[in-house]
Structures are given as C-alpha cells and as structure tokens.
Design a protein around this motif. Structure first.
Motif, mmCIF file in Angstrom:
data_model
loop_
_atom_site.group_PDB
_atom_site.id
_atom_site.type_symbol
_atom_site.label_atom_id
_atom_site.label_comp_id
_atom_site.label_asym_id
_atom_site.label_seq_id
_atom_site.Cartn_x
_atom_site.Cartn_y
_atom_site.Cartn_z
ATOM 1 N N LEU A 1 88.701 40.113 -25.508
ATOM 2 C CA LEU A 1 88.557 41.412 -24.847
ATOM 3 C C LEU A 1 87.091 41.720 -24.542
ATOM 4 O O LEU A 1 86.753 42.183 -23.446
ATOM 5 C CB LEU A 1 89.148 42.512 -25.725
ATOM 6 C CG LEU A 1 90.672 42.566 -25.826
ATOM 7 C CD1 LEU A 1 91.095 43.607 -26.854
ATOM 8 C CD2 LEU A 1 91.284 42.881 -24.471
ATOM 9 N N LEU A 2 86.200 41.447 -25.506
ATOM 10 C CA LEU A 2 84.768 41.698 -25.300
ATOM 11 C C LEU A 2 84.201 40.797 -24.213
ATOM 12 O O LEU A 2 83.392 41.229 -23.384
ATOM 13 C CB LEU A 2 84.002 41.485 -26.610
ATOM 14 C CG LEU A 2 84.245 42.513 -27.717
ATOM 15 C CD1 LEU A 2 83.519 42.108 -28.997
ATOM 16 C CD2 LEU A 2 83.784 43.898 -27.262
ATOM 17 N N LEU A 3 84.638 39.527 -24.208
ATOM 18 C CA LEU A 3 84.169 38.585 -23.193
ATOM 19 C C LEU A 3 84.622 39.020 -21.801
ATOM 20 O O LEU A 3 83.828 38.995 -20.847
ATOM 21 C CB LEU A 3 84.705 37.183 -23.503
ATOM 22 C CG LEU A 3 84.298 36.070 -22.532
ATOM 23 C CD1 LEU A 3 82.780 35.908 -22.529
ATOM 24 C CD2 LEU A 3 84.959 34.748 -22.916
ATOM 25 N N GLU A 4 85.892 39.412 -21.688
ATOM 26 C CA GLU A 4 86.411 39.874 -20.396
ATOM 27 C C GLU A 4 85.663 41.117 -19.923
ATOM 28 O O GLU A 4 85.321 41.229 -18.736
ATOM 29 C CB GLU A 4 87.906 40.174 -20.511
ATOM 30 C CG GLU A 4 88.769 38.938 -20.674
ATOM 31 C CD GLU A 4 90.238 39.278 -20.839
ATOM 32 O OE1 GLU A 4 90.547 40.480 -21.059
ATOM 33 O OE2 GLU A 4 91.076 38.372 -20.732
ATOM 34 N N ALA A 5 85.421 42.055 -20.843
ATOM 35 C CA ALA A 5 84.715 43.281 -20.479
ATOM 36 C C ALA A 5 83.284 42.986 -20.030
ATOM 37 O O ALA A 5 82.796 43.551 -19.041
ATOM 38 C CB ALA A 5 84.704 44.240 -21.672
ATOM 39 N N THR A 6 82.616 42.071 -20.756
ATOM 40 C CA THR A 6 81.239 41.703 -20.407
ATOM 41 C C THR A 6 81.167 41.058 -19.034
ATOM 42 O O THR A 6 80.301 41.388 -18.216
ATOM 43 C CB THR A 6 80.660 40.737 -21.463
ATOM 44 O OG1 THR A 6 80.706 41.348 -22.757
ATOM 45 C CG2 THR A 6 79.220 40.376 -21.122
ATOM 46 N N ILE A 7 82.077 40.123 -18.781
ATOM 47 C CA ILE A 7 82.112 39.440 -17.484
ATOM 48 C C ILE A 7 82.373 40.435 -16.361
ATOM 49 O O ILE A 7 81.748 40.379 -15.294
ATOM 50 C CB ILE A 7 83.189 38.336 -17.484
ATOM 51 C CG1 ILE A 7 82.770 37.197 -18.429
ATOM 52 C CG2 ILE A 7 83.401 37.789 -16.072
ATOM 53 C CD1 ILE A 7 83.816 36.127 -18.601
ATOM 54 N N ALA A 8 83.304 41.367 -16.596
ATOM 55 C CA ALA A 8 83.637 42.369 -15.575
ATOM 56 C C ALA A 8 82.435 43.249 -15.257
ATOM 57 O O ALA A 8 82.122 43.508 -14.086
ATOM 58 C CB ALA A 8 84.811 43.224 -16.053
ATOM 59 N N VAL A 9 81.734 43.698 -16.301
ATOM 60 C CA VAL A 9 80.563 44.557 -16.101
ATOM 61 C C VAL A 9 79.461 43.818 -15.345
ATOM 62 O O VAL A 9 78.871 44.350 -14.389
ATOM 63 C CB VAL A 9 80.029 45.064 -17.460
ATOM 64 C CG1 VAL A 9 78.671 45.755 -17.278
ATOM 65 C CG2 VAL A 9 81.020 46.027 -18.100
ATOM 66 N N LEU A 10 79.167 42.587 -15.763
ATOM 67 C CA LEU A 10 78.129 41.792 -15.098
ATOM 68 C C LEU A 10 78.497 41.500 -13.651
ATOM 69 O O LEU A 10 77.638 41.531 -12.754
ATOM 70 C CB LEU A 10 77.909 40.478 -15.854
ATOM 71 C CG LEU A 10 77.246 40.594 -17.234
ATOM 72 C CD1 LEU A 10 77.203 39.238 -17.915
ATOM 73 C CD2 LEU A 10 75.835 41.166 -17.100
ATOM 74 N N PHE A 11 79.778 41.222 -13.425
ATOM 75 C CA PHE A 11 80.228 40.903 -12.063
ATOM 76 C C PHE A 11 80.037 42.093 -11.129
ATOM 77 O O PHE A 11 79.501 41.957 -10.023
ATOM 78 C CB PHE A 11 81.701 40.494 -12.081
ATOM 79 C CG PHE A 11 82.250 40.168 -10.719
ATOM 80 C CD1 PHE A 11 81.997 38.939 -10.136
ATOM 81 C CD2 PHE A 11 82.998 41.103 -10.024
ATOM 82 C CE1 PHE A 11 82.482 38.646 -8.869
ATOM 83 C CE2 PHE A 11 83.491 40.820 -8.761
ATOM 84 C CZ PHE A 11 83.238 39.590 -8.186
ATOM 85 N N PHE A 12 80.455 43.285 -11.579
ATOM 86 C CA PHE A 12 80.321 44.467 -10.733
ATOM 87 C C PHE A 12 78.867 44.914 -10.592
ATOM 88 O O PHE A 12 78.486 45.480 -9.569
ATOM 89 C CB PHE A 12 81.171 45.613 -11.289
ATOM 90 C CG PHE A 12 82.642 45.435 -11.057
ATOM 91 C CD1 PHE A 12 83.163 45.463 -9.773
ATOM 92 C CD2 PHE A 12 83.500 45.213 -12.117
ATOM 93 C CE1 PHE A 12 84.522 45.290 -9.544
ATOM 94 C CE2 PHE A 12 84.865 45.042 -11.909
ATOM 95 C CZ PHE A 12 85.375 45.080 -10.612
ATOM 96 N N ALA A 13 78.056 44.649 -11.608
ATOM 97 C CA ALA A 13 76.648 45.051 -11.561
ATOM 98 C C ALA A 13 75.833 44.154 -10.628
ATOM 99 O O ALA A 13 74.865 44.608 -10.005
ATOM 100 C CB ALA A 13 76.045 45.021 -12.964
ATOM 101 N N TYR A 14 76.225 42.887 -10.537
ATOM 102 C CA TYR A 14 75.466 41.932 -9.726
ATOM 103 C C TYR A 14 76.325 41.304 -8.623
ATOM 104 O O TYR A 14 76.120 40.153 -8.250
ATOM 105 C CB TYR A 14 74.890 40.827 -10.617
ATOM 106 C CG TYR A 14 73.943 41.331 -11.668
ATOM 107 C CD1 TYR A 14 72.611 41.613 -11.352
ATOM 108 C CD2 TYR A 14 74.361 41.543 -12.979
ATOM 109 C CE1 TYR A 14 71.729 42.079 -12.317
ATOM 110 C CE2 TYR A 14 73.488 42.017 -13.953
ATOM 111 C CZ TYR A 14 72.176 42.277 -13.612
ATOM 112 O OH TYR A 14 71.295 42.751 -14.566
#
Length: 225
Positions: free
Chosen positions: A94-107
């Motif tokens: 869950l943490l990995l998915e959330a991190t990837i999602a945040v980084l993807f939308f931020a960049y």
C-alpha cells in the motif's frame, strides 16, 4: 456462535489467499514462458532493456505468490507471527503504491517528456540485429493499438531517412505497405494511445487492489487481536 464465525472467516481468508497464490503462480508461469521463448519480448525502452514484460511478470508473480503463501499458512494455522508478516507485506504494498502514485502525479510532465525521448531513441534499434524483442514489441503495439510512432508517424522518417514507416503502421497490412502514401497509415500517436489505455485499466485494477488489501488487513487484524 462467535467461534463458528471465526472459523468461517478463517477458511474464507484461506480460500481467498489460495486463489491469490494460484494467480501469482499463473503470472510467474507466463513470465517464465515469455523469458524462455520470446527473449526480451515487449522491451520498448533502449535505456532499460531489463524492463521487459517477462521480467515484470516474473517479479510480480513471485511477490504475489509470497504474499499469498504467507496469508494461506497464517490463516490455516492461525499463526500470529505469519499473520503479522502478512499484514506488514500488505502495508508495504500500500505504501509503495501510494508513493508511486504521488511521484507520478507530481512529475507527470517530466516523466512524459523523458519517456517519449527514450522511446524515440529505441525506434532507431527497430529491425536491427540483437533487438528482436524491441522490434516485436513495436510491431505488436502499433498493430493492436492502431497507432504509429511515439508522437506521430513522422517519428519513423528519421529512423529510415525516408518517408516510410514499418508495415505494422498500415491500415491494411501487406508487404512493403509502409512505403505507400501516409493516407494508408495509422495516425494516432502510440504514446498517448497506450497511456490512455493504461490509465483506464490501471484505475480499475488499483481500486480492486485497494479494496482487496483493506479486506485482507481487516481479516489479519481480526486474527491478531
């Protein structure tokens, strides 16, 4: 009554994780088959040749199998240590998915720009010796998604140094159809077409995965308490 409900939850969790484990076995099997028979199939990136469909399936299948196995044994044996491990693994996912999602939308813009540049570099390896996987991948993507090139079909002009595209870009496939007029080729850009398809499907997969993880966490918490 309470004991009976707990037993029901126990076997329901076991059955669910068994299906999860079997799904992981299937994904791993497909990945191994692709690696053995198709080489670096579906490798579109020239910078990351290891990022192939086969390798991604093998890693995903192995991880899913591990989580499913721990969940199965933990539920069957009612072992708090295994259930805690199972809970931690789910939390990490869950943490990995959330991190990837945040980084993807931020960049998003930077990722799009880099990805397109890298894919365009990969076009120059199309049809060259030792790059069968990349060649097959582009042929399949352009045929199945009815698109041509990364940004548009003119991307191929730089590759061939001529007004030409691969035959997989043709509306109606035939030998050397890539030498015909542009009116006979797909016009849609492959990057945007595939990106839109992934966004549509990954949203559904993400929602399903999140719901599944939450159910699993609740069950694991029930046993641990």
């Amino acid at each position: 009554m309470a004991r009976g409900c707990l037993q029901g939850v126990k076997y329901l969790m076991f059955a669910f994780n068994l299906l999860f484990w079997l799904g992981g076995c299937g994904v791993l099997g497909v990945g191994i088959w692709l690696a053995a028979t198709q080489g670096n199939f579906a490798t579109l990136s020239s910078s990351f040749p290891s990022l192939s469909a086969a390798n991604l399936l093998i890693v995903t299948g192995t991880f899913v199998m591990a989580i499913g196995f721990v969940g199965c044994i933990g539920a069957l044996k009612e072992n708090k240590c295994l259930l805690l491990t199972f809970f931690v693994l789910l939390l990490l996912v869950l943490l990995l998915e959330a991190t990837i999602a945040v980084l993807f939308f931020a960049y998003t813009d930077k990722i799009d720009r880099y990805a397109q540049e890298d894919l365009k570099k990969g076009l120059h390896l199309y049809g060259t010796p030792g790059n069968v996987g990349l060649t097959n991948a582009w042929s399949i993507v352009q045929t199945d998604f009815r698109c041509c090139g990364v940004s548009n079909y003119t991307d191929w002009f730089e590759v061939y140094n001529a007004t030409r595209v691969p035959d997989s870009c043709c509306l109606e496939f035939s030998d050397s159809c890539g030498l015909h007029a542009p009116g006979t080729w797909w016009k849609a850009p492959c990057y945007e077409t595939v990106k839109a398809w992934l966004q549509e499907n990954l949203l559904a997969v993400g929602v399903f995965g999140l719901c599944t993880a939450l159910v699993q966490v609740v069950k694991a918490d029930t046993y641990c308490t």
